[in-house]
Design a protein around this motif. Sequence first.
Motif, PDB file in Angstrom:
ATOM      1  N   LEU A  70     -25.437  31.651  33.533  1.00 20.33           N
ATOM      2  CA  LEU A  70     -25.423  31.583  34.992  1.00 20.33           C
ATOM      3  C   LEU A  70     -24.853  32.903  35.522  1.00 20.33           C
ATOM      4  O   LEU A  70     -23.642  33.053  35.672  1.00 20.33           O
ATOM      5  CB  LEU A  70     -24.578  30.396  35.466  1.00 20.33           C
ATOM      6  N   GLU A  71     -25.730  33.846  35.845  1.00 25.49           N
ATOM      7  CA  GLU A  71     -25.260  35.179  36.233  1.00 25.49           C
ATOM      8  C   GLU A  71     -25.172  35.299  37.762  1.00 25.49           C
ATOM      9  O   GLU A  71     -25.800  36.164  38.379  1.00 25.49           O
ATOM     10  CB  GLU A  71     -26.143  36.275  35.640  1.00 25.49           C
ATOM     11  N   THR A  72     -24.389  34.421  38.337  1.00 21.93           N
ATOM     12  CA  THR A  72     -24.116  34.430  39.764  1.00 21.93           C
ATOM     13  C   THR A  72     -22.944  33.501  40.025  1.00 21.93           C
ATOM     14  O   THR A  72     -22.662  32.607  39.219  1.00 21.93           O
ATOM     15  CB  THR A  72     -25.343  33.969  40.575  1.00 21.93           C
ATOM     16  N   THR A  73     -22.259  33.719  41.129  1.00 24.96           N
ATOM     17  CA  THR A  73     -21.282  32.747  41.590  1.00 24.96           C
ATOM     18  C   THR A  73     -21.992  31.734  42.482  1.00 24.96           C
ATOM     19  O   THR A  73     -23.144  31.929  42.868  1.00 24.96           O
ATOM     20  CB  THR A  73     -20.152  33.435  42.375  1.00 24.96           C
ATOM     21  N   LEU A  74     -21.305  30.648  42.819  1.00 28.18           N
ATOM     22  CA  LEU A  74     -21.894  29.562  43.611  1.00 28.18           C
ATOM     23  C   LEU A  74     -21.079  29.325  44.882  1.00 28.18           C
ATOM     24  O   LEU A  74     -19.861  29.526  44.901  1.00 28.18           O
ATOM     25  CB  LEU A  74     -21.946  28.279  42.796  1.00 28.18           C
ATOM     26  N   ALA A  75     -21.776  28.869  45.925  1.00 30.82           N
ATOM     27  CA  ALA A  75     -21.108  28.555  47.185  1.00 30.82           C
ATOM     28  C   ALA A  75     -22.025  27.686  48.034  1.00 30.82           C
ATOM     29  O   ALA A  75     -23.156  27.372  47.637  1.00 30.82           O
ATOM     30  CB  ALA A  75     -20.743  29.836  47.937  1.00 30.82           C
ATOM     31  N   ASP A  76     -21.541  27.311  49.234  1.00 28.23           N
ATOM     32  CA  ASP A  76     -22.363  26.545  50.160  1.00 28.23           C
ATOM     33  C   ASP A  76     -22.803  27.369  51.369  1.00 28.23           C
ATOM     34  O   ASP A  76     -23.476  26.864  52.262  1.00 28.23           O
ATOM     35  CB  ASP A  76     -21.629  25.279  50.631  1.00 28.23           C
ATOM     36  N   CYS A  84     -23.549  41.970  44.567  1.00 31.89           N
ATOM     37  CA  CYS A  84     -22.539  40.925  44.396  1.00 31.89           C
ATOM     38  C   CYS A  84     -23.193  39.573  44.621  1.00 31.89           C
ATOM     39  O   CYS A  84     -23.410  39.145  45.758  1.00 31.89           O
ATOM     40  CB  CYS A  84     -21.375  41.140  45.363  1.00 31.89           C
ATOM     41  N   PHE A  85     -23.503  38.880  43.542  1.00 28.67           N
ATOM     42  CA  PHE A  85     -24.310  37.675  43.608  1.00 28.67           C
ATOM     43  C   PHE A  85     -23.509  36.460  44.064  1.00 28.67           C
ATOM     44  O   PHE A  85     -22.401  36.198  43.590  1.00 28.67           O
ATOM     45  CB  PHE A  85     -24.922  37.374  42.237  1.00 28.67           C
ATOM     46  N   CYS A  86     -24.110  35.691  44.982  1.00 24.91           N
ATOM     47  CA  CYS A  86     -23.564  34.409  45.405  1.00 24.91           C
ATOM     48  C   CYS A  86     -24.741  33.523  45.770  1.00 24.91           C
ATOM     49  O   CYS A  86     -25.564  33.884  46.633  1.00 24.91           O
ATOM     50  CB  CYS A  86     -22.628  34.572  46.594  1.00 24.91           C
ATOM     51  N   SER A  87     -24.860  32.388  45.121  1.00 24.76           N
ATOM     52  CA  SER A  87     -26.057  31.554  45.224  1.00 24.76           C
ATOM     53  C   SER A  87     -25.719  30.139  45.658  1.00 24.76           C
ATOM     54  O   SER A  87     -24.586  29.676  45.485  1.00 24.76           O
ATOM     55  CB  SER A  87     -26.767  31.508  43.865  1.00 24.76           C
ATOM     56  N   PRO A  88     -26.699  29.420  46.195  1.00 26.92           N
ATOM     57  CA  PRO A  88     -26.472  28.034  46.606  1.00 26.92           C
ATOM     58  C   PRO A  88     -26.145  27.131  45.417  1.00 26.92           C
ATOM     59  O   PRO A  88     -26.613  27.351  44.301  1.00 26.92           O
ATOM     60  CB  PRO A  88     -27.806  27.630  47.246  1.00 26.92           C
ATOM     61  N   ARG A 113     -17.445  37.309  43.767  1.00 29.53           N
ATOM     62  CA  ARG A 113     -16.735  36.796  44.940  1.00 29.53           C
ATOM     63  C   ARG A 113     -15.254  36.571  44.633  1.00 29.53           C
ATOM     64  O   ARG A 113     -14.627  35.679  45.157  1.00 29.53           O
ATOM     65  CB  ARG A 113     -17.402  35.505  45.429  1.00 29.53           C
ATOM     66  N   ARG A 114     -14.754  37.417  43.762  1.00 31.95           N
ATOM     67  CA  ARG A 114     -13.348  37.478  43.400  1.00 31.95           C
ATOM     68  C   ARG A 114     -12.845  36.135  42.853  1.00 31.95           C
ATOM     69  O   ARG A 114     -13.609  35.318  42.383  1.00 31.95           O
ATOM     70  CB  ARG A 114     -12.503  37.956  44.598  1.00 31.95           C
ATOM     71  N   ASP A 115     -11.542  35.935  42.872  1.00 32.26           N
ATOM     72  CA  ASP A 115     -10.948  34.737  42.279  1.00 32.26           C
ATOM     73  C   ASP A 115     -11.518  33.462  42.896  1.00 32.26           C
ATOM     74  O   ASP A 115     -11.820  32.490  42.195  1.00 32.26           O
ATOM     75  CB  ASP A 115      -9.429  34.730  42.475  1.00 32.26           C
ATOM     76  N   ALA A 116     -11.654  33.468  44.211  1.00 31.53           N
ATOM     77  CA  ALA A 116     -12.111  32.257  44.903  1.00 31.53           C
ATOM     78  C   ALA A 116     -13.514  31.861  44.457  1.00 31.53           C
ATOM     79  O   ALA A 116     -13.807  30.674  44.274  1.00 31.53           O
ATOM     80  CB  ALA A 116     -12.075  32.469  46.414  1.00 31.53           C
ATOM     81  N   GLY A 117     -14.385  32.851  44.281  1.00 34.21           N
ATOM     82  CA  GLY A 117     -15.740  32.550  43.841  1.00 34.21           C
ATOM     83  C   GLY A 117     -15.782  32.021  42.427  1.00 34.21           C
ATOM     84  O   GLY A 117     -16.565  31.110  42.115  1.00 34.21           O
ATOM     85  N   LEU A 118     -14.937  32.579  41.570  1.00 30.27           N
ATOM     86  CA  LEU A 118     -14.865  32.093  40.195  1.00 30.27           C
ATOM     87  C   LEU A 118     -14.428  30.629  40.167  1.00 30.27           C
ATOM     88  O   LEU A 118     -15.050  29.797  39.500  1.00 30.27           O
ATOM     89  CB  LEU A 118     -13.896  32.972  39.406  1.00 30.27           C
ATOM     90  N   VAL A 119     -13.364  30.319  40.912  1.00 29.60           N
ATOM     91  CA  VAL A 119     -12.844  28.948  40.925  1.00 29.60           C
ATOM     92  C   VAL A 119     -13.846  27.995  41.573  1.00 29.60           C
ATOM     93  O   VAL A 119     -14.069  26.882  41.081  1.00 29.60           O
ATOM     94  CB  VAL A 119     -11.492  28.894  41.663  1.00 29.60           C
ATOM     95  N   ARG A 120     -14.460  28.429  42.659  1.00 30.66           N
ATOM     96  CA  ARG A 120     -15.432  27.580  43.350  1.00 30.66           C
ATOM     97  C   ARG A 120     -16.606  27.240  42.426  1.00 30.66           C
ATOM     98  O   ARG A 120     -17.117  26.114  42.429  1.00 30.66           O
ATOM     99  CB  ARG A 120     -15.917  28.287  44.606  1.00 30.66           C
ATOM    100  N   THR A 121     -17.044  28.206  41.644  1.00 30.58           N
ATOM    101  CA  THR A 121     -18.147  27.978  40.707  1.00 30.58           C
ATOM    102  C   THR A 121     -17.757  26.944  39.659  1.00 30.58           C
ATOM    103  O   THR A 121     -18.522  26.021  39.367  1.00 30.58           O
ATOM    104  CB  THR A 121     -18.561  29.304  40.045  1.00 30.58           C
ATOM    105  N   VAL A 171      -9.194  39.951  38.038  1.00 29.49           N
ATOM    106  CA  VAL A 171      -8.612  38.770  38.677  1.00 29.49           C
ATOM    107  C   VAL A 171      -7.308  39.180  39.361  1.00 29.49           C
ATOM    108  O   VAL A 171      -6.566  40.045  38.863  1.00 29.49           O
ATOM    109  CB  VAL A 171      -8.370  37.638  37.662  1.00 29.49           C
ATOM    110  N   GLN A 172      -7.032  38.541  40.482  1.00 28.83           N
ATOM    111  CA  GLN A 172      -5.836  38.863  41.256  1.00 28.83           C
ATOM    112  C   GLN A 172      -4.737  37.827  41.096  1.00 28.83           C
ATOM    113  O   GLN A 172      -3.587  38.069  41.454  1.00 28.83           O
ATOM    114  CB  GLN A 172      -6.205  38.984  42.740  1.00 28.83           C
ATOM    115  N   GLY A 173      -5.100  36.649  40.562  1.00 23.71           N
ATOM    116  CA  GLY A 173      -4.118  35.580  40.434  1.00 23.71           C
ATOM    117  C   GLY A 173      -4.206  34.891  39.089  1.00 23.71           C
ATOM    118  O   GLY A 173      -4.219  35.536  38.044  1.00 23.71           O
TER     119      GLY A 173
END
Length: 359
Positions: A70-76, A84-88, A113-121, A171-173
Amino acid sequence: MLGAFAHIIAAAMALAAGNGRAEIVFAGDAMQHQRQLDAARAGNNTYDYSQCFADIAPWVKSADYAVVNLETTLADKGFTGYPCFCSPYSFADALKEAGFDLLLNGNNHTLDRRDAGLVRTIDYLDSINVDHTGTYRKSAERAARVPLIRDIRGIKVAFLNYTFCTNGLKVQGAPVVDYTDRDLIRRDVDAARKAGAEIVTVIPHWGTEYRLLPDAWQKSMADFLLSLDVDMIIGGHPHVIQPMTFRTDANGRRRLLVYSLGNFISGMRTTDTRGAAMLRTYLSRDKQGKARVDSAEYRLIYTVPGTSPQNNYRLVFIDENTDIAAATGARAASCRAFVTNATRIFNAHNIEVPRHTTD
């Protein structure tokens, strides 16, 4: 005699847990460029990927377990393509519906999408009950989840995933990304064996983009992984196919090395990036009940671009008896060029990994 008897009993119990034969499908990089996002947009912030994998899904689902990167982050919301990939979320839904059991997160875009995108995925993959590895919310979670071992028809298979970089982002956190650190990999492989893994699979994100042959660092890392008695090495990242070989060690044990499967699905448009390979591996047990990688074969796939949910990007198999013009339409010339290049590389460099044949 008692030790030999115990070994026979253990082998019999393992065979009883399954049929002693398992099939695993591996696919390359599942990407979402802007033109793919545009084609999938169905209105009201919904994205429809139902067409994308319809042709290849039966083959994926027929395996006992299937893996894709899965070579993208996920979001709504806030979706973007390269760089900088971000996908539905629906993209991950479609991969699961196509039959994939394990989505890999250890790649160079996992921090787009930084730390938040990693965790959200991770949160979303957990919510749809799909396996994932390569990134973690925190170190304690990594300690609990690594190694990822799955019982596949009675054979315990470990999956370890690492990336060579995250495009300069850190990662920042608390989140953790697994990088191709040799000491880390050595510890993980050892932990997998101690946890009962009979087959250890390492899936590295590595290599030089767009090169059809592995670079020196890939070869060095492959030799290192083989020195750890890893059973399968299934690489990705170059966005093009690279050779697949079996190596036989001093004890006669066969180990599978695949340098790159190429793009699974993407919006890339050069000849070699539009096509890829999917791999099917066959695991079995020898007469003593020991699990082994018995054989492997590949199928070529091609991404046919689209412009709307009704005429979306879609994957098609390109087998030896495929009518390429009928399967790909206006892209037939590009597809033929991809097949020519891939066939040339595989015929020259593959060892004991043939092309899948159909009746």
